[in-house]
Write a protein that holds these residues in place. Structure first.
Motif, PDB file in Angstrom:
ATOM      1  N   GLU A 274     -34.847 -33.479  19.518  1.00 25.10           N
ATOM      2  CA  GLU A 274     -34.113 -32.214  19.669  1.00 25.10           C
ATOM      3  C   GLU A 274     -34.760 -31.161  20.705  1.00 25.10           C
ATOM      4  OE1 GLU A 274     -33.315 -30.571  15.722  1.00 25.10           O
ATOM      5  OE2 GLU A 274     -32.115 -32.433  15.232  1.00 25.10           O
ATOM      6  N   ASP A 275     -36.155 -31.089  20.852  1.00 28.46           N
ATOM      7  CA  ASP A 275     -36.673 -30.151  21.595  1.00 28.46           C
ATOM      8  C   ASP A 275     -36.312 -30.362  22.828  1.00 28.46           C
ATOM      9  OD1 ASP A 275     -38.004 -29.197  19.472  1.00 28.46           O
ATOM     10  OD2 ASP A 275     -39.972 -29.881  19.866  1.00 28.46           O
ATOM     11  N   VAL A 276     -36.497 -31.482  23.402  1.00 30.30           N
ATOM     12  CA  VAL A 276     -35.874 -31.896  24.917  1.00 30.30           C
ATOM     13  C   VAL A 276     -34.559 -31.465  25.129  1.00 30.30           C
ATOM     14  CG1 VAL A 276     -35.976 -33.668  26.685  1.00 30.30           C
ATOM     15  CG2 VAL A 276     -37.956 -33.526  24.858  1.00 30.30           C
ATOM     16  N   GLN A 277     -33.395 -32.001  24.294  1.00 29.86           N
ATOM     17  CA  GLN A 277     -32.248 -31.985  24.313  1.00 29.86           C
ATOM     18  C   GLN A 277     -31.880 -30.196  24.191  1.00 29.86           C
ATOM     19  OE1 GLN A 277     -29.850 -34.414  23.994  1.00 29.86           O
ATOM     20  NE2 GLN A 277     -27.983 -33.172  24.224  1.00 29.86           N
ATOM     21  N   ASN A 278     -32.494 -29.296  23.747  1.00 25.28           N
ATOM     22  CA  ASN A 278     -32.412 -27.953  23.402  1.00 25.28           C
ATOM     23  C   ASN A 278     -32.842 -27.254  24.666  1.00 25.28           C
ATOM     24  OD1 ASN A 278     -31.253 -28.179  20.976  1.00 25.28           O
ATOM     25  ND2 ASN A 278     -33.007 -27.892  19.941  1.00 25.28           N
TER      26      ASN A 278
ATOM     27  N   LYS B 191     -34.484 -42.795  24.656  1.00 23.96           N
ATOM     28  CA  LYS B 191     -33.626 -41.426  24.864  1.00 23.96           C
ATOM     29  C   LYS B 191     -34.335 -40.517  25.552  1.00 23.96           C
ATOM     30  CE  LYS B 191     -29.861 -41.924  21.397  1.00 23.96           C
ATOM     31  NZ  LYS B 191     -29.652 -41.392  20.190  1.00 23.96           N
ATOM     32  N   THR B 192     -35.803 -40.143  25.441  1.00 26.88           N
ATOM     33  CA  THR B 192     -36.489 -39.303  25.851  1.00 26.88           C
ATOM     34  C   THR B 192     -36.680 -39.717  27.439  1.00 26.88           C
ATOM     35  OG1 THR B 192     -37.726 -39.233  24.058  1.00 26.88           O
ATOM     36  CG2 THR B 192     -38.920 -38.640  26.051  1.00 26.88           C
ATOM     37  N   ARG B 193     -36.490 -40.843  27.900  1.00 26.14           N
ATOM     38  CA  ARG B 193     -36.807 -41.309  29.039  1.00 26.14           C
ATOM     39  C   ARG B 193     -35.281 -40.869  29.889  1.00 26.14           C
ATOM     40  NH1 ARG B 193     -37.868 -47.551  28.492  1.00 26.14           N
ATOM     41  NH2 ARG B 193     -37.737 -47.496  30.810  1.00 26.14           N
ATOM     42  N   PHE B 194     -34.343 -40.891  29.157  1.00 29.08           N
ATOM     43  CA  PHE B 194     -33.016 -40.733  29.403  1.00 29.08           C
ATOM     44  C   PHE B 194     -33.058 -39.221  29.601  1.00 29.08           C
ATOM     45  CE2 PHE B 194     -28.665 -39.517  29.085  1.00 29.08           C
ATOM     46  CZ  PHE B 194     -27.901 -40.156  29.824  1.00 29.08           C
ATOM     47  N   LEU B 195     -33.409 -38.406  28.750  1.00 34.99           N
ATOM     48  CA  LEU B 195     -33.400 -36.814  29.120  1.00 34.99           C
ATOM     49  C   LEU B 195     -34.283 -36.530  30.023  1.00 34.99           C
ATOM     50  CD1 LEU B 195     -33.217 -36.023  25.313  1.00 34.99           C
ATOM     51  CD2 LEU B 195     -31.479 -35.783  26.898  1.00 34.99           C
ATOM     52  N   LYS B 196     -35.515 -37.152  30.246  1.00 35.83           N
ATOM     53  CA  LYS B 196     -36.122 -36.901  31.413  1.00 35.83           C
ATOM     54  C   LYS B 196     -35.567 -37.211  32.820  1.00 35.83           C
ATOM     55  CE  LYS B 196     -40.498 -38.305  33.973  1.00 35.83           C
ATOM     56  NZ  LYS B 196     -41.795 -39.125  33.686  1.00 35.83           N
TER      57      LYS B 196
ATOM     58  N   PRO C 186     -19.535 -33.354  28.774  1.00 36.59           N
ATOM     59  CA  PRO C 186     -18.753 -33.235  27.727  1.00 36.59           C
ATOM     60  C   PRO C 186     -19.035 -31.836  26.820  1.00 36.59           C
ATOM     61  CG  PRO C 186     -19.879 -35.325  27.814  1.00 36.59           C
ATOM     62  CD  PRO C 186     -20.493 -34.260  28.956  1.00 36.59           C
ATOM     63  N   PRO C 187     -17.866 -31.557  26.128  1.00 37.26           N
ATOM     64  CA  PRO C 187     -18.293 -30.138  25.373  1.00 37.26           C
ATOM     65  C   PRO C 187     -19.505 -30.545  24.208  1.00 37.26           C
ATOM     66  CG  PRO C 187     -15.849 -30.740  25.620  1.00 37.26           C
ATOM     67  CD  PRO C 187     -16.620 -31.899  25.996  1.00 37.26           C
ATOM     68  N   ALA C 188     -19.482 -31.674  23.877  1.00 45.84           N
ATOM     69  CA  ALA C 188     -20.618 -31.713  22.670  1.00 45.84           C
ATOM     70  C   ALA C 188     -21.917 -31.610  23.215  1.00 45.84           C
ATOM     71  CB  ALA C 188     -20.459 -33.084  21.916  1.00 45.84           C
ATOM     72  N   ALA C 189     -22.186 -31.844  24.513  1.00 47.10           N
ATOM     73  CA  ALA C 189     -23.572 -31.686  25.081  1.00 47.10           C
ATOM     74  C   ALA C 189     -23.291 -31.090  26.549  1.00 47.10           C
ATOM     75  CB  ALA C 189     -23.871 -33.090  25.494  1.00 47.10           C
ATOM     76  N   ALA C 190     -23.044 -29.730  26.331  1.00 44.69           N
ATOM     77  CA  ALA C 190     -22.592 -28.944  27.570  1.00 44.69           C
ATOM     78  C   ALA C 190     -24.174 -28.454  28.076  1.00 44.69           C
ATOM     79  CB  ALA C 190     -21.788 -27.938  27.344  1.00 44.69           C
ATOM     80  N   VAL C 191     -24.448 -28.350  29.377  1.00 44.26           N
ATOM     81  CA  VAL C 191     -25.633 -27.798  29.936  1.00 44.26           C
ATOM     82  C   VAL C 191     -25.394 -26.705  31.019  1.00 44.26           C
ATOM     83  CG1 VAL C 191     -27.669 -28.625  31.234  1.00 44.26           C
ATOM     84  CG2 VAL C 191     -26.713 -30.148  29.335  1.00 44.26           C
ATOM     85  N   GLN C 192     -26.040 -25.697  30.676  1.00 42.65           N
ATOM     86  CA  GLN C 192     -25.821 -24.769  31.932  1.00 42.65           C
ATOM     87  C   GLN C 192     -26.230 -25.360  33.026  1.00 42.65           C
ATOM     88  OE1 GLN C 192     -27.351 -20.930  30.650  1.00 42.65           O
ATOM     89  NE2 GLN C 192     -27.302 -20.144  32.636  1.00 42.65           N
TER      90      GLN C 192
END
Length: 353
Positions: free
Chosen positions: A17-21, A47-52, A170-176
């Motif tokens: 969650e920390d990386v995602q947030n 998932k952590t590698r994907f977020l990286k 996607p709205p569920a994971a929108a990123v600025q």
């Protein structure tokens, strides 16, 4: 093009969650640091590698991001998201053949993955426009090529800015967004522009105007200027709010006129110095617009995530446009540069981001 920010089909546990947030908040450097720390303890966490990879993409470290997603496609070829994000990077680097191959792999692994289908359509559109542009360079008088290029421009809305396609989330994971080519703005960015109009910069400009008072007595002239100075600082905020509201209504009215095929009303929204796209004249551009809008069938133009930023008599409107007509459906991120004349907002420039 749309970049995925979640591994919905991954077999591992929920993404940290920390990386995602941090990514959602636009803090990409901090997200990258946190992902690296987490990977020291669990280097195989997909998932952590994907977020990286997402954070690296946002920081425009595209080669490093591509390596992350490429490795994930080798380890988990059944997941469509790494293929999709790899394609987005290839498209930004103008490696369209690689982008096409990656998107086709995403669809092959997950035929109902709509993001990959949409991105593939965007990619084909861009490749087609490049091909027709090249054909016109070789034979500028070819009417068939001109007509096809006109259709492509209609699909991506007249005035596409050159460069990599804009991305959305996607709205569920929108990123600025950090940069236009990567991730589209979520509803949250609407808040940051507000401080800009309210900034004291506009109020500071009246200060150099004191020269008129010297015509009166020098001593009294100085005090009246110092006393009322705070009052103008409040008025711009109200005026700006009204200006934003007027600009917002104008943009919606422009879309409504387009939807009801009222060509005269639609064209009236464009300023006399509107930057006509391409090398055509204003008259030829209006003629083309009339021809396309007057075609049989219903036109629908929907706007979402409309954000207005006002600076005096100029404003910028950014939004997501959904356009549909017989045989054609197109979605794009659009920007209108507006100018206010005689109390009325008009379009000075129109482009797709």
């Amino acid at each position: 093009m749309v970049i995925s920010v979640a591994l919905s089909a991954s077999p591992v546990a929920a993404a940290p969650e920390d990386v995602q947030n941090l990514i959602k908040q636009g803090q990409f450097t901090q997200a990258l640091d946190r992902a690296d720390r987490d990977l020291v303890a669990n280097p195989k966490d997909r998932k952590t590698r994907f977020l990286k990879g997402v954070a690296l993409t946002e920081l425009n470290r595209l080669d490093e991001a591509a390596q992350v997603f490429l490795k994930l496609t080798e380890e988990a070829p059944e997941l469509p998201e790494p293929y999709n994000n790899l394609a987005v990077i290839y498209a930004q680097q103008k490696q369209y053949d690689k982008a096409k191959a990656a998107l086709e792999m995403a669809i092959r692994t997950h035929p109902s993955y709509s993001i990959a289908h949409e991105n593939l359509g965007d990619l084909y559109t861009k490749m087609a426009r490049q091909a027709y542009d090249r054909a016109l360079q070789l034979d500028a008088a070819n009417p068939s090529t001109q007509a096809k290029l006109g259709l492509i421009r209609e699909i991506i809305s007249v005035g596409t800015k050159p460069g990599a396609p804009a991305a959305a989330t996607p709205p569920a994971a929108a990123v600025q967004p950090a940069r236009p080519p990567v991730v589209a703005a979520a509803p949250t960015p609407a808040a940051p522009p507000a401080p800009t109009p309210a900034a004291p910069a506009p109020a500071a400009k009246p200060v150099p105007v004191p020269p008129p008072p010297p015509a009166a007595a020098p001593a009294p002239a100085t005090r009246p200027i110092a006393t009322p100075a705070p009052a103008p600082a409040e008025k711009p905020a109200v005026a700006t709010a009204d200006a934003e509201d007027d600009a917002r209504k104008m943009v919606q009215s422009w879309a409504d006129a387009w939807s009801r095929k009222d060509v005269k009303d639609y064209l009236a929204f464009y300023a006399r110095d509107f930057a006509v796209p391409g090398k055509t004249s204003r008259a030829d551009w209006e003629k083309e617009r009339r021809t396309r809008i007057d075609k049989p069938g219903t036109i629908k133009v929907g706007l979402s995530n409309l954000r207005i930023k006002v600076d005096g008599d100029r404003a910028t409107a950014q939004f997501r446009q959904a356009y549909s007509a017989p045989g054609l459906n197109a979605n794009s991120n659009k920007t209108l540069e507006l100018v206010r004349r005689n109390g009325r907002w008009q379009i000075q420039q129109e482009r797709v981001n």
